[in-house]
Design a protein around this motif. Structure first.
Motif, PDB file in Angstrom:
ATOM      1  N   ILE A 203      -3.367  -1.698   0.197  1.00 35.75           N
ATOM      2  CA  ILE A 203      -3.827  -0.505  -0.846  1.00 35.75           C
ATOM      3  C   ILE A 203      -4.733   0.177  -0.954  1.00 35.75           C
ATOM      4  CG2 ILE A 203      -6.578  -1.719  -1.462  1.00 35.75           C
ATOM      5  CD1 ILE A 203      -6.361  -4.019   0.425  1.00 35.75           C
ATOM      6  N   LEU A 204      -4.745   1.443   0.183  1.00 35.40           N
ATOM      7  CA  LEU A 204      -5.165   3.040  -0.076  1.00 35.40           C
ATOM      8  C   LEU A 204      -3.689   3.685  -0.264  1.00 35.40           C
ATOM      9  CD1 LEU A 204      -7.712   2.389   2.520  1.00 35.40           C
ATOM     10  CD2 LEU A 204      -7.969   2.444   0.147  1.00 35.40           C
ATOM     11  N   GLY A 205      -2.872   3.319   0.907  1.00 34.22           N
ATOM     12  CA  GLY A 205      -1.215   4.151   0.837  1.00 34.22           C
ATOM     13  C   GLY A 205      -1.669   5.326   1.966  1.00 34.22           C
ATOM     14  N   ILE A 206      -2.540   4.302   2.701  1.00 33.20           N
ATOM     15  CA  ILE A 206      -2.813   5.095   4.283  1.00 33.20           C
ATOM     16  C   ILE A 206      -2.560   4.994   5.479  1.00 33.20           C
ATOM     17  CG2 ILE A 206      -4.834   7.106   4.636  1.00 33.20           C
ATOM     18  CD1 ILE A 206      -5.433   7.386   2.670  1.00 33.20           C
ATOM     19  N   PRO A 207      -1.485   4.355   5.584  1.00 32.76           N
ATOM     20  CA  PRO A 207      -1.095   3.502   6.743  1.00 32.76           C
ATOM     21  C   PRO A 207      -2.200   4.211   8.017  1.00 32.76           C
ATOM     22  CG  PRO A 207       0.617   4.896   6.919  1.00 32.76           C
ATOM     23  CD  PRO A 207      -0.269   5.892   5.974  1.00 32.76           C
ATOM     24  N   THR A 208      -2.943   3.132   8.534  1.00 36.55           N
ATOM     25  CA  THR A 208      -3.260   3.280  10.230  1.00 36.55           C
ATOM     26  C   THR A 208      -3.269   2.579  11.524  1.00 36.55           C
ATOM     27  OG1 THR A 208      -5.358   1.432   9.731  1.00 36.55           O
ATOM     28  CG2 THR A 208      -5.874   4.024   9.062  1.00 36.55           C
ATOM     29  N   ALA A 209      -3.268   3.163  12.385  1.00 33.51           N
ATOM     30  CA  ALA A 209      -3.219   1.828  14.143  1.00 33.51           C
ATOM     31  C   ALA A 209      -3.967   2.091  13.864  1.00 33.51           C
ATOM     32  CB  ALA A 209      -2.772   2.697  14.682  1.00 33.51           C
ATOM     33  N   ASN A 210      -4.702   0.128  14.078  1.00 32.70           N
ATOM     34  CA  ASN A 210      -5.992  -0.168  14.975  1.00 32.70           C
ATOM     35  C   ASN A 210      -5.654  -0.696  16.518  1.00 32.70           C
ATOM     36  OD1 ASN A 210      -7.180  -0.933  12.029  1.00 32.70           O
ATOM     37  ND2 ASN A 210      -4.384  -2.013  12.031  1.00 32.70           N
ATOM     38  N   ILE A 211      -6.969  -0.252  16.800  1.00 26.16           N
ATOM     39  CA  ILE A 211      -7.741   0.218  18.856  1.00 26.16           C
ATOM     40  C   ILE A 211      -8.636  -0.716  18.290  1.00 26.16           C
ATOM     41  CG2 ILE A 211      -7.572   0.979  20.894  1.00 26.16           C
ATOM     42  CD1 ILE A 211      -6.052   3.303  19.636  1.00 26.16           C
ATOM     43  N   TYR A 212      -9.237  -1.474  19.614  1.00 25.81           N
ATOM     44  CA  TYR A 212      -9.731  -2.592  19.799  1.00 25.81           C
ATOM     45  C   TYR A 212     -10.187  -1.746  21.548  1.00 25.81           C
ATOM     46  CZ  TYR A 212      -8.831  -5.922  15.800  1.00 25.81           C
ATOM     47  OH  TYR A 212      -8.315  -5.237  14.392  1.00 25.81           O
ATOM     48  N   ILE A 213     -10.899  -1.844  21.509  1.00 24.46           N
ATOM     49  CA  ILE A 213     -11.830  -1.088  22.833  1.00 24.46           C
ATOM     50  C   ILE A 213     -13.042  -2.212  23.097  1.00 24.46           C
ATOM     51  CG2 ILE A 213     -13.260   0.622  24.181  1.00 24.46           C
ATOM     52  CD1 ILE A 213     -10.152   1.857  22.837  1.00 24.46           C
ATOM     53  N   PRO A 214     -13.133  -2.927  24.228  1.00 28.52           N
ATOM     54  CA  PRO A 214     -13.856  -3.649  25.004  1.00 28.52           C
ATOM     55  C   PRO A 214     -15.313  -2.586  25.339  1.00 28.52           C
ATOM     56  CG  PRO A 214     -11.729  -3.764  26.065  1.00 28.52           C
ATOM     57  CD  PRO A 214     -11.747  -2.715  24.970  1.00 28.52           C
ATOM     58  N   ALA A 286     -18.456   1.973  -3.608  1.00 28.05           N
ATOM     59  CA  ALA A 286     -18.278   1.418  -4.384  1.00 28.05           C
ATOM     60  C   ALA A 286     -16.864   0.509  -4.685  1.00 28.05           C
ATOM     61  CB  ALA A 286     -19.415   1.704  -5.808  1.00 28.05           C
ATOM     62  N   SER A 287     -16.097   1.521  -4.373  1.00 25.22           N
ATOM     63  CA  SER A 287     -15.163   1.152  -5.341  1.00 25.22           C
ATOM     64  C   SER A 287     -13.839   1.213  -3.918  1.00 25.22           C
ATOM     65  CB  SER A 287     -14.265   1.533  -7.019  1.00 25.22           C
ATOM     66  OG  SER A 287     -14.130   2.814  -6.439  1.00 25.22           O
ATOM     67  N   ILE A 288     -12.472   0.595  -4.191  1.00 23.79           N
ATOM     68  CA  ILE A 288     -11.442   1.415  -3.064  1.00 23.79           C
ATOM     69  C   ILE A 288     -11.447   2.304  -3.451  1.00 23.79           C
ATOM     70  CG2 ILE A 288      -8.721   1.149  -2.721  1.00 23.79           C
ATOM     71  CD1 ILE A 288      -9.814  -2.383  -3.711  1.00 23.79           C
ATOM     72  N   GLN A 289     -11.463   2.766  -4.848  1.00 26.26           N
ATOM     73  CA  GLN A 289     -10.506   3.913  -5.098  1.00 26.26           C
ATOM     74  C   GLN A 289     -11.759   4.944  -4.640  1.00 26.26           C
ATOM     75  OE1 GLN A 289     -11.013   1.217  -7.948  1.00 26.26           O
ATOM     76  NE2 GLN A 289      -9.028   1.317  -7.903  1.00 26.26           N
ATOM     77  N   GLU A 290     -12.813   4.677  -4.132  1.00 31.02           N
ATOM     78  CA  GLU A 290     -14.254   6.300  -4.136  1.00 31.02           C
ATOM     79  C   GLU A 290     -13.795   6.146  -2.927  1.00 31.02           C
ATOM     80  OE1 GLU A 290     -17.809   5.621  -4.737  1.00 31.02           O
ATOM     81  OE2 GLU A 290     -18.181   5.435  -6.964  1.00 31.02           O
ATOM     82  N   LEU A 291     -13.500   5.274  -1.902  1.00 26.41           N
ATOM     83  CA  LEU A 291     -12.602   4.882  -0.703  1.00 26.41           C
ATOM     84  C   LEU A 291     -11.624   6.219  -0.368  1.00 26.41           C
ATOM     85  CD1 LEU A 291     -12.853   4.338   2.270  1.00 26.41           C
ATOM     86  CD2 LEU A 291     -11.722   2.358   2.091  1.00 26.41           C
ATOM     87  N   LYS A 292     -10.416   6.257  -1.102  1.00 23.64           N
ATOM     88  CA  LYS A 292      -9.578   6.949  -1.163  1.00 23.64           C
ATOM     89  C   LYS A 292      -9.907   7.804  -1.258  1.00 23.64           C
ATOM     90  CE  LYS A 292      -4.380   6.830  -2.612  1.00 23.64           C
ATOM     91  NZ  LYS A 292      -4.689   7.943  -2.161  1.00 23.64           N
ATOM     92  N   LYS A 293     -10.066   7.787  -2.661  1.00 25.68           N
ATOM     93  CA  LYS A 293     -10.485  10.013  -3.115  1.00 25.68           C
ATOM     94  C   LYS A 293     -11.255  10.590  -1.445  1.00 25.68           C
ATOM     95  CE  LYS A 293     -13.527  12.701  -6.358  1.00 25.68           C
ATOM     96  NZ  LYS A 293     -13.796  12.631  -7.174  1.00 25.68           N
ATOM     97  N   GLN A 294     -12.175   9.415  -1.201  1.00 27.66           N
ATOM     98  CA  GLN A 294     -12.562   9.658   0.087  1.00 27.66           C
ATOM     99  C   GLN A 294     -11.684  10.157   1.390  1.00 27.66           C
ATOM    100  OE1 GLN A 294     -16.576  11.489   0.764  1.00 27.66           O
ATOM    101  NE2 GLN A 294     -15.355  12.454   2.589  1.00 27.66           N
ATOM    102  N   MET A 295     -11.345   9.649   2.181  1.00 24.68           N
ATOM    103  CA  MET A 295     -10.068   9.489   3.093  1.00 24.68           C
ATOM    104  C   MET A 295      -8.917  10.819   2.590  1.00 24.68           C
ATOM    105  SD  MET A 295      -9.121   5.414   3.792  1.00 24.68           S
ATOM    106  CE  MET A 295      -8.173   5.899   4.952  1.00 24.68           C
ATOM    107  N   ASP A 296      -8.206  10.928   1.109  1.00 25.70           N
ATOM    108  CA  ASP A 296      -7.717  11.844   1.011  1.00 25.70           C
ATOM    109  C   ASP A 296      -8.638  13.567   1.433  1.00 25.70           C
ATOM    110  OD1 ASP A 296      -5.678  10.483  -0.070  1.00 25.70           O
ATOM    111  OD2 ASP A 296      -6.290  10.304  -1.617  1.00 25.70           O
ATOM    112  N   ASN A 297     -10.412  13.036   1.105  1.00 28.83           N
ATOM    113  CA  ASN A 297     -10.814  14.828   1.400  1.00 28.83           C
ATOM    114  C   ASN A 297     -10.739  14.671   2.732  1.00 28.83           C
ATOM    115  OD1 ASN A 297     -11.055  15.224  -1.643  1.00 28.83           O
ATOM    116  ND2 ASN A 297     -12.717  13.781  -1.247  1.00 28.83           N
ATOM    117  N   ASP A 298     -11.084  13.427   3.304  1.00 33.09           N
ATOM    118  CA  ASP A 298     -11.337  13.818   4.555  1.00 33.09           C
ATOM    119  C   ASP A 298      -9.054  14.335   5.336  1.00 33.09           C
ATOM    120  OD1 ASP A 298     -13.433  12.955   4.583  1.00 33.09           O
ATOM    121  OD2 ASP A 298     -12.664  10.722   5.359  1.00 33.09           O
TER     122      ASP A 298
END
Length: 312
Positions: A203-214, A286-298
């Motif tokens: 969806i975002l075009g930004i792959p992530t690796a997920n780690i679950y911490i007990p 508010a939207s996926i677009q806003e999240l992607k924009k923020q992630m790009d900035n991050d």
């Protein structure tokens, strides 16, 4: 470094031993101070430095309701001790039976199995039944059990004593800079990359690796952080999000890591994440677009951070 997970008699092979006692959760700069002193003495007498510690926190057995969340796991602790130059690690489970051992019985156990010429402890160290063993108890019984005692002064940072409790409070309060100063290294977590919902990539075009911490391990507050990542002995840069990803109403708290300039299937691989700087808190967009924009900035901000580090 030799590692033992049970109390083992090593006296046939090693006799000039310097034993340092402690729980050593996080191996912070206070721990490092007494461990380095033990290593120094061992080199002086041409002997071996031995860390005697526990693979679980004693309070998990004595009073589970008061047991603190752990700063690091046993793999991380072992690596930190090895990097310091410790010769032997005896990392044993603390059991209900062990909790009943009187201080003098504990010293007899050390004499039988480790034959210490020196015992090194911090000024607040306790051992034996109900913590009745103290540095003064060690001094009082040193001649009886045939060892000398060293008690280095406590380490201080910003005029306050360094302790595992202080590290935990700093992490829970989101004071990452202070926590890293106390640890003497970057706070880190380690875990296996697991499958998520694949939203980062699809969806975002930004792959992530997920780690679950007990839950028994401590984590920083929810938010986005600049990180370094160790994968298969190689270091990468990236950003990590701690939280439940409220934009997508994810239920489970986890660490999601975007590794810069990396592609490949790493499901099932072990990932170690070092937290360097806090970027922002987690928020619902508010939207996926806003999240992607923020992630790009991050990502841009994090890459600038690493560029400045290289220039320095």
């Amino acid at each position: 470094m030799l590692v033992y997970s049970n109390i083992t008699d090593i006296t046939a092979e090693f006799t000039d031993n310097v034993v340092v006692l402690g729980t050593f959760d996080g191996v912070h700069i206070g721990h490092q101070k007494i461990i380095k002193r033990a290593i120094e003495i061992a080199k002086k007498i041409q002997g071996k430095s031995i860390v005697f510690t526990f693979s679980n926190h004693p309070l998990e057995i004595i009073a589970p309701q008061r047991a603190p969340r752990k700063i690091s796991d046993n793999i991380c602790k072992e690596k930190e001790l090895q990097d310091l130059g410790v010769d032997i690690l005896m990392n044993i489970p603390f059991t209900q039976e062990f909790a009943t051992i009187a201080p003098d019985e504990f010293l007899a156990l050390l004499r039988k199995n480790l034959a210490p010429r020196y015992i090194v402890v911090g000024p607040n160290c306790t051992f034996g039944y109900k913590g009745e063993g103290t540095p003064q108890f060690l001094r009082d019984n040193a001649a009886k059990y045939g060892f000398s005692v060293e008690v280095p002064e406590a380490a201080y940072l910003h005029n306050k004593i360094v302790s595992s409790s202080r590290v935990r409070h700093a992490l829970l309060d989101g004071k990452l800079v202070e926590a890293n100063e106390l640890l003497g290294h970057s706070f880190n977590i380690e875990g296996i990359v697991e499958h998520g919902e694949n939203r980062g990539n699809s969806i975002l075009g930004i792959p992530t690796a997920n780690i679950y911490i007990p839950d028994k391990y401590i984590l920083l507050p929810d938010g986005v952080y600049i990180v370094e990542v160790c994968l298969k002995d190689k270091r990468y840069t990236g950003i990590a999000n701690i939280g439940k990803n409220p934009t997508f109403a994810v239920q489970s708290r986890r660490v999601e890591v975007n590794i810069f300039d990396f592609s490949g299937d790493i499901y099932g691989e072990n990932l170690k994440v070092y937290f360097l700087q806090h970027l922002r808190g987690e928020k619902k967009f508010a939207s996926i677009q806003e999240l992607k924009k923020q992630m790009d900035n991050d990502i841009v901000t994090a890459k600038e951070y690493f560029s400045l580090k290289i220039e320095k």
